[in-house]
Design a protein around this motif. Structure first.
Motif, PDB file in Angstrom:
ATOM      1  N   ILE A  22      -5.187   4.344   6.100  1.00  6.99           N
ATOM      2  CA  ILE A  22      -3.846   3.790   6.242  1.00  6.99           C
ATOM      3  C   ILE A  22      -2.931   4.769   6.972  1.00  6.99           C
ATOM      4  O   ILE A  22      -2.154   4.362   7.854  1.00  6.99           O
ATOM      5  N   GLN A  23      -3.010   6.044   6.653  1.00  5.38           N
ATOM      6  CA  GLN A  23      -2.150   7.033   7.317  1.00  5.38           C
ATOM      7  C   GLN A  23      -2.455   7.102   8.812  1.00  5.38           C
ATOM      8  O   GLN A  23      -1.549   7.231   9.631  1.00  5.38           O
ATOM      9  N   LEU A  49       2.545  -1.599   6.338  1.00  8.44           N
ATOM     10  CA  LEU A  49       1.762  -0.430   5.905  1.00  8.44           C
ATOM     11  C   LEU A  49       2.633   0.602   5.206  1.00  8.44           C
ATOM     12  O   LEU A  49       2.219   1.186   4.199  1.00  8.44           O
ATOM     13  N   LEU A  50       3.829   0.830   5.729  1.00  6.21           N
ATOM     14  CA  LEU A  50       4.742   1.773   5.074  1.00  6.21           C
ATOM     15  C   LEU A  50       5.080   1.299   3.663  1.00  6.21           C
ATOM     16  O   LEU A  50       5.089   2.089   2.714  1.00  6.21           O
ATOM     17  N   SER A  52       3.264  -0.567   1.745  1.00  5.32           N
ATOM     18  CA  SER A  52       2.077  -0.413   0.890  1.00  5.32           C
ATOM     19  C   SER A  52       1.893   1.023   0.417  1.00  5.32           C
ATOM     20  O   SER A  52       1.238   1.261  -0.596  1.00  5.32           O
ATOM     21  N   GLN A  53       2.502   1.967   1.137  1.00  3.23           N
ATOM     22  CA  GLN A  53       2.393   3.373   0.766  1.00  3.23           C
ATOM     23  C   GLN A  53       3.617   3.864  -0.006  1.00  3.23           C
ATOM     24  O   GLN A  53       3.799   5.062  -0.204  1.00  3.23           O
ATOM     25  N   GLN A  55       6.722   3.709   0.930  1.00  2.00           N
ATOM     26  CA  GLN A  55       7.793   4.191   1.800  1.00  2.00           C
ATOM     27  C   GLN A  55       8.730   3.024   2.120  1.00  2.00           C
ATOM     28  O   GLN A  55       8.829   2.559   3.246  1.00  2.00           O
TER      29      GLN A  55
END
Length: 72
Positions: A22-23, A49-50, A52-53, A55
């Motif tokens: 993901i990163q 994606l951010l 999901s992390q 952020q």
């Protein structure tokens, strides 16, 4: 915008996601939006994606950009 650089960055996004990195996908999408700031899809994917992390603030910025680029 160099189409080759854009395509290469999009390929890195796909490869990273296939590997579960993901990163790596986030980094590649950041490159994509720097190459094509008008890419609604790239901003939306980056926001997803951010988020999901965890952020959330950065994700919200990307979602707002995506909406402003394609308000319909």
């Amino acid at each position: 915008m160099s189409e080759t650089a854009f395509e290469a960055a999009m390929e890195r996004v796909s490869e990273s996601l296939e590997k579960g990195d993901i990163q790596g996908a986030i980094s590649a999408l950041q490159k994509v939006v720097s190459l094509d700031p008008a890419s609604t899809l790239a901003h939306f994917q980056l926001g997803t994606l951010l988020f999901s992390q965890g952020q959330h603030e950065q994700a919200l910025e990307q979602f707002e950009l995506a909406i402003s680029l394609s308000p319909d």
